[in-house]
Design a protein around this motif. Structure first.
Motif, PDB file in Angstrom:
ATOM      1  N   ASN A 105     -65.922  -4.623 -62.984  1.00  0.00           N
ATOM      2  CA  ASN A 105     -66.070  -5.263 -61.674  1.00  0.00           C
ATOM      3  C   ASN A 105     -66.321  -4.277 -60.545  1.00  0.00           C
ATOM      4  OD1 ASN A 105     -65.760  -7.943 -62.544  1.00  0.00           O
ATOM      5  ND2 ASN A 105     -63.528  -7.767 -62.520  1.00  0.00           N
ATOM      6  N   TYR A 106     -66.688  -3.052 -60.866  1.00  0.00           N
ATOM      7  CA  TYR A 106     -66.903  -2.030 -59.840  1.00  0.00           C
ATOM      8  C   TYR A 106     -68.314  -1.458 -59.941  1.00  0.00           C
ATOM      9  CZ  TYR A 106     -61.839  -2.120 -59.299  1.00  0.00           C
ATOM     10  OH  TYR A 106     -60.544  -2.530 -59.090  1.00  0.00           O
ATOM     11  N   ILE A 107     -68.921  -1.222 -58.790  1.00  0.00           N
ATOM     12  CA  ILE A 107     -70.144  -0.427 -58.719  1.00  0.00           C
ATOM     13  C   ILE A 107     -69.771   0.904 -58.096  1.00  0.00           C
ATOM     14  CG2 ILE A 107     -72.409  -0.186 -57.652  1.00  0.00           C
ATOM     15  CD1 ILE A 107     -72.835  -3.134 -58.026  1.00  0.00           C
ATOM     16  N   ASN A 108     -70.119   1.967 -58.796  1.00  0.00           N
ATOM     17  CA  ASN A 108     -69.710   3.311 -58.405  1.00  0.00           C
ATOM     18  C   ASN A 108     -70.899   4.114 -57.890  1.00  0.00           C
ATOM     19  OD1 ASN A 108     -66.964   2.917 -59.637  1.00  0.00           O
ATOM     20  ND2 ASN A 108     -68.207   2.763 -61.477  1.00  0.00           N
ATOM     21  N   LEU A 109     -70.594   5.062 -57.030  1.00  0.00           N
ATOM     22  CA  LEU A 109     -71.649   5.789 -56.317  1.00  0.00           C
ATOM     23  C   LEU A 109     -71.291   7.267 -56.220  1.00  0.00           C
ATOM     24  CD1 LEU A 109     -74.136   5.824 -54.263  1.00  0.00           C
ATOM     25  CD2 LEU A 109     -72.416   5.465 -52.493  1.00  0.00           C
ATOM     26  N   ARG A 110     -72.273   8.102 -56.509  1.00  0.00           N
ATOM     27  CA  ARG A 110     -72.194   9.524 -56.166  1.00  0.00           C
ATOM     28  C   ARG A 110     -73.455   9.862 -55.403  1.00  0.00           C
ATOM     29  NH1 ARG A 110     -74.334  13.954 -58.486  1.00  0.00           N
ATOM     30  NH2 ARG A 110     -74.810  12.855 -60.437  1.00  0.00           N
ATOM     31  N   CYS A 111     -73.299  10.459 -54.241  1.00  0.00           N
ATOM     32  CA  CYS A 111     -74.473  10.742 -53.413  1.00  0.00           C
ATOM     33  C   CYS A 111     -74.162  11.881 -52.457  1.00  0.00           C
ATOM     34  CB  CYS A 111     -74.888   9.490 -52.633  1.00  0.00           C
ATOM     35  SG  CYS A 111     -73.730   8.995 -51.335  1.00  0.00           S
ATOM     36  N   GLU A 112     -75.142  12.222 -51.640  1.00  0.00           N
ATOM     37  CA  GLU A 112     -74.944  13.151 -50.539  1.00  0.00           C
ATOM     38  C   GLU A 112     -75.259  12.426 -49.234  1.00  0.00           C
ATOM     39  OE1 GLU A 112     -77.488  16.481 -51.318  1.00  0.00           O
ATOM     40  OE2 GLU A 112     -75.908  17.560 -52.406  1.00  0.00           O
ATOM     41  N   VAL A 113     -74.488  12.743 -48.203  1.00  0.00           N
ATOM     42  CA  VAL A 113     -74.724  12.199 -46.871  1.00  0.00           C
ATOM     43  C   VAL A 113     -74.748  13.354 -45.884  1.00  0.00           C
ATOM     44  CG1 VAL A 113     -73.635   9.985 -47.394  1.00  0.00           C
ATOM     45  CG2 VAL A 113     -72.252  11.833 -46.449  1.00  0.00           C
ATOM     46  N   GLU A 114     -75.379  13.127 -44.752  1.00  0.00           N
ATOM     47  CA  GLU A 114     -75.417  14.154 -43.726  1.00  0.00           C
ATOM     48  C   GLU A 114     -74.058  14.243 -43.024  1.00  0.00           C
ATOM     49  OE1 GLU A 114     -79.559  14.728 -41.687  1.00  0.00           O
ATOM     50  OE2 GLU A 114     -79.195  12.576 -41.916  1.00  0.00           O
ATOM     51  N   TYR A 115     -73.558  15.448 -42.923  1.00  0.00           N
ATOM     52  CA  TYR A 115     -72.252  15.658 -42.298  1.00  0.00           C
ATOM     53  C   TYR A 115     -72.361  15.520 -40.778  1.00  0.00           C
ATOM     54  CZ  TYR A 115     -68.064  17.951 -40.597  1.00  0.00           C
ATOM     55  OH  TYR A 115     -66.906  18.236 -39.935  1.00  0.00           O
ATOM     56  N   THR A 116     -71.410  14.828 -40.209  1.00  0.00           N
ATOM     57  CA  THR A 116     -71.244  14.771 -38.760  1.00  0.00           C
ATOM     58  C   THR A 116     -69.781  15.042 -38.458  1.00  0.00           C
ATOM     59  OG1 THR A 116     -70.592  12.450 -38.517  1.00  0.00           O
ATOM     60  CG2 THR A 116     -72.945  12.902 -38.742  1.00  0.00           C
ATOM     61  N   THR A 117     -69.459  15.201 -37.216  1.00  0.00           N
ATOM     62  CA  THR A 117     -68.065  15.439 -36.837  1.00  0.00           C
ATOM     63  C   THR A 117     -67.321  14.136 -36.582  1.00  0.00           C
ATOM     64  OG1 THR A 117     -68.735  15.652 -34.512  1.00  0.00           O
ATOM     65  CG2 THR A 117     -68.613  17.680 -35.812  1.00  0.00           C
ATOM     66  N   LYS A 118     -67.994  13.003 -36.822  1.00  0.00           N
ATOM     67  CA  LYS A 118     -67.385  11.704 -36.552  1.00  0.00           C
ATOM     68  C   LYS A 118     -67.244  10.896 -37.840  1.00  0.00           C
ATOM     69  CE  LYS A 118     -69.256  11.355 -31.846  1.00  0.00           C
ATOM     70  NZ  LYS A 118     -70.049  10.507 -30.901  1.00  0.00           N
ATOM     71  N   ALA A 119     -66.486   9.815 -37.739  1.00  0.00           N
ATOM     72  CA  ALA A 119     -66.350   8.892 -38.863  1.00  0.00           C
ATOM     73  C   ALA A 119     -67.657   8.145 -39.079  1.00  0.00           C
ATOM     74  CB  ALA A 119     -65.213   7.908 -38.587  1.00  0.00           C
ATOM     75  N   ARG A 120     -67.797   7.592 -40.275  1.00  0.00           N
ATOM     76  CA  ARG A 120     -68.975   6.809 -40.615  1.00  0.00           C
ATOM     77  C   ARG A 120     -68.520   5.568 -41.370  1.00  0.00           C
ATOM     78  NH1 ARG A 120     -72.624  10.213 -43.092  1.00  0.00           N
ATOM     79  NH2 ARG A 120     -71.361  12.003 -42.509  1.00  0.00           N
ATOM     80  N   ALA A 121     -69.418   4.639 -41.608  1.00  0.00           N
ATOM     81  CA  ALA A 121     -69.119   3.471 -42.435  1.00  0.00           C
ATOM     82  C   ALA A 121     -69.967   3.536 -43.696  1.00  0.00           C
ATOM     83  CB  ALA A 121     -69.413   2.184 -41.667  1.00  0.00           C
ATOM     84  N   LEU A 122     -69.347   3.264 -44.825  1.00  0.00           N
ATOM     85  CA  LEU A 122     -70.051   3.227 -46.104  1.00  0.00           C
ATOM     86  C   LEU A 122     -69.437   2.101 -46.927  1.00  0.00           C
ATOM     87  CD1 LEU A 122     -72.190   4.679 -47.916  1.00  0.00           C
ATOM     88  CD2 LEU A 122     -70.264   5.938 -48.917  1.00  0.00           C
ATOM     89  N   TYR A 123     -70.208   1.062 -47.186  1.00  0.00           N
ATOM     90  CA  TYR A 123     -69.692  -0.082 -47.940  1.00  0.00           C
ATOM     91  C   TYR A 123     -70.852  -0.852 -48.551  1.00  0.00           C
ATOM     92  CZ  TYR A 123     -70.831  -2.581 -43.583  1.00  0.00           C
ATOM     93  OH  TYR A 123     -71.476  -3.081 -42.473  1.00  0.00           O
ATOM     94  N   MET A 124     -70.534  -1.831 -49.381  1.00  0.00           N
ATOM     95  CA  MET A 124     -71.555  -2.680 -49.977  1.00  0.00           C
ATOM     96  C   MET A 124     -71.415  -4.095 -49.447  1.00  0.00           C
ATOM     97  SD  MET A 124     -72.180  -1.426 -53.885  1.00  0.00           S
ATOM     98  CE  MET A 124     -72.990   0.155 -54.139  1.00  0.00           C
ATOM     99  N   MET A 125     -72.561  -4.702 -49.164  1.00  0.00           N
ATOM    100  CA  MET A 125     -72.585  -6.008 -48.521  1.00  0.00           C
ATOM    101  C   MET A 125     -73.536  -6.932 -49.260  1.00  0.00           C
ATOM    102  SD  MET A 125     -73.777  -6.884 -44.641  1.00  0.00           S
ATOM    103  CE  MET A 125     -75.507  -6.608 -45.073  1.00  0.00           C
TER     104      MET A 125
END
Length: 225
Positions: free
Chosen positions: A134-154
């Motif tokens: 029941n899980y979809i799993n992810l490995r990736c790279e994202v651009e680093y920032t000094t702030k929080a971000r949102a990452l989710y599936m919709m």
């Protein structure tokens, strides 16, 4: 049940963890100690034992494992973590070498409350995308920032009653003006509410990816039991 969308920020930092290690001896006595490294679900702690559940690819049956160890701190029952551990013995006992939970984006599938096109989808560099139960799993790279971000599936509400449910990976930098370098991040998202729908026979994940820009979607078939 499927959740509606709300603002959810996840700070993503670099993932640390060894996949294998060696116990050094002298000469021919050197032994290589194999270690596994998987997403697992924390099931709780009792009588000096931590319980973990591993699910193999696609529709494999879950395997409950136990480890004699101190009670893990700051982990909630049902939380997904990256676990470094020994191969289970016949009684499903394992040795835990380490675990990571703070930089794993873990959430249940959400449903859009406005048109899908209105959600930010900042690109990622996809390393791997796979389903375990029941899980979809992810490995990736994202651009680093000094702030929080949102990452989710919709999930796209318009497809919930279809045989194929469209799911979008939402990556939102939440207004960060400066990006610096690319960092590895992980995610494990519960999609069981979609899989359990009577008409659902596949989940199609849409990804804004720079590594494989021509591959916009990844489809995961569902075996109904």
């Amino acid at each position: 049940m499927l959740k509606g969308w709300w603002t959810y920020a996840v700070v993503l930092i670099a993932m640390l963890g060894a996949l294998s290690a060696c116990n050094s001896g002298d000469g021919d006595d050197d032994v290589v100690e194999a270690r596994r490294y998987d997403f697992v679900t924390y099931l709780g702690y009792a009588d000096g034992l931590a319980r973990w559940q591993y699910i193999g690819p696609e529709d494999a049956e879950p395997i409950d494992m136990v480890a004699a160890m101190d009670e893990p701190e700051h982990i909630k029952v049902g939380q997904r973590v990256l676990l470094s551990y020994s191969a289970p013995d016949e009684a499903h006992r394992i040795t835990v070498y380490g675990f990571n939970y703070g930089n794993v984006a873990s959430d249940s599938l959400r449903v859009n409350v406005k048109p899908v096109a209105e959600y930010p989808k900042h690109p990622i560099r996809l390393g791997a995308l796979w389903r375990t139960g029941n899980y979809i799993n992810l490995r990736c790279e994202v651009e680093y920032t000094t702030k929080a971000r949102a990452l989710y599936m919709m999930a796209d509400r318009a497809t919930l009653n279809s045989d194929t449910i469209d799911v979008h990976l939402i990556h939102d930098l939440i207004g960060a003006e400066n990006t610096y370098f690319w960092r590895t991040c992980y995610g494990s998202f519960y999609v069981g509410a979609a899989i359990s729908r009577k008409n659902c026979h596949a989940i199609r994940v849409h990804v804004e990816d720079l590594t494989y820009p021509k591959e916009k979607t990844y489809c995961f078939g569902i075996t109904k039991r």
